[in-house]
Design a protein around this motif. Structure first.
Motif, mmCIF file in Angstrom:
data_model
loop_
_atom_site.group_PDB
_atom_site.id
_atom_site.type_symbol
_atom_site.label_atom_id
_atom_site.label_comp_id
_atom_site.label_asym_id
_atom_site.label_seq_id
_atom_site.Cartn_x
_atom_site.Cartn_y
_atom_site.Cartn_z
ATOM 1 N N VAL A 1 11.548 19.877 62.513
ATOM 2 C CA VAL A 1 11.180 20.709 61.365
ATOM 3 C C VAL A 1 11.050 19.849 60.115
ATOM 4 N N LEU B 1 5.989 26.907 60.201
ATOM 5 C CA LEU B 1 7.413 26.651 59.964
ATOM 6 C C LEU B 1 8.116 27.881 59.421
ATOM 7 N N PHE C 1 16.304 24.999 59.230
ATOM 8 C CA PHE C 1 15.538 23.807 58.853
ATOM 9 C C PHE C 1 16.305 22.515 59.106
#
Length: 262
Positions: free
Chosen positions: A67, A93, A62
């Protein structure tokens, strides 16, 4: 010059010179001198880094700016009660992060498995006496005894050999055992042609030998591969825009780990 210096083509030098340089001899190191070298050798060992833990690997997925932007978009969707968009963004995600994590975790597990292979003991000459020590207790300048079935715990030169055959497939790709014997080899000889040396990560197929340890841990040929496996390749602008792409991660890791012998 220290024997641990990688630029030193030790395979092209006379074994008597190598025995003299580190203060070693045919009778091996003294316990005192070996102890002084052990702390420095362990700093260059092949043990796993703490940042290879599973939670850290997952959190690393992440770190991409894209992101984070998508996460922010998902939070905004939640605030305005747009549940469908929020669910779609979060699902994408999470799936992408899990795929990327899976690739990196398997690579880390493979590296750890290679390191566990090194958890062995080896007969070492200390103060003229043959003693059995853990492989991570071996230091440059030690004289070790090798026989059939042994995993070689360090890189070094052969002092004496009898029908000594070594399997080096993990380093050179050569599936057949290679005979090792004392001698001097050209400084330009690639790893596969250094018949007077044995390397960490290889195993003894048959025979016996005495070997002078020259390099240990990360300074070995095997250690160079391990470091390239652990290193992250620099990301391109395109790569930064593709979060958690497992195919990209696998390709970059393979390219960075591919050895060039010579």
């Amino acid at each position: 010059m220290s024997l641990s210096v990688k630029e030193d083509a030790y395979w092209s030098r006379d074994a008597r010179q190598l025995l003299a340089e580190p203060g070693s001899s045919e009778q091996g190191l003294s316990t005192e001198l070996a102890g002084e070298r052990l702390s420095a050798a362990r700093q260059r060992s092949l043990r796993s880094e703490p940042d290879r833990q599973a939670l850290r690997l997952f959190a690393h997925q992440f770190r991409s700016p894209l992101v984070l932007i998508l996460l922010f978009g998902a939070l905004v969707s939640l605030v305005v009660h747009d549940w469908t968009d929020a669910a779609i963004i979060l699902a994408i995600l999470l799936g992408s992060a899990l795929l990327g994590f899976s690739q990196e975790y398997r690579a880390s597990a493979a590296l750890a498995a290679l390191q566990r292979r090194l958890a062995l003991t080896v007969p070492v000459l200390r103060d003229g006496q043959l003693v059995t020590l853990p492989a991570d207790g071996v230091v440059p300048g030690d004289v070790i005894h090798l026989s059939a079935g042994n995993l070689i715990p360090a890189d070094g030169v052969i002092l004496e050999a009898r029908d000594f055959l070594v399997t080096e497939a993990s380093l050179t790709g050569e599936s057949f055992p290679v005979e090792k014997r004392p001698g001097i080899v050209s400084p330009q000889a690639p790893l596969g042609q250094r018949t007077n040396c044995a390397y960490l990560g290889s195993s003894v197929r048959s025979g016996t030998a005495r070997m002078l340890v020259v390099r240990t841990g990360r300074d070995t040929a095997f250690g160079a591969i391990a470091e390239r496996l652990a290193a992250r390749a620099p990301e391109t602008e395109f790569a930064r825009g593709v979060p958690g792409d497992p195919g990209r991660a696998s390709y970059l890791r393979w390219r960075s780990a591919s050895p060039t012998w010579g």
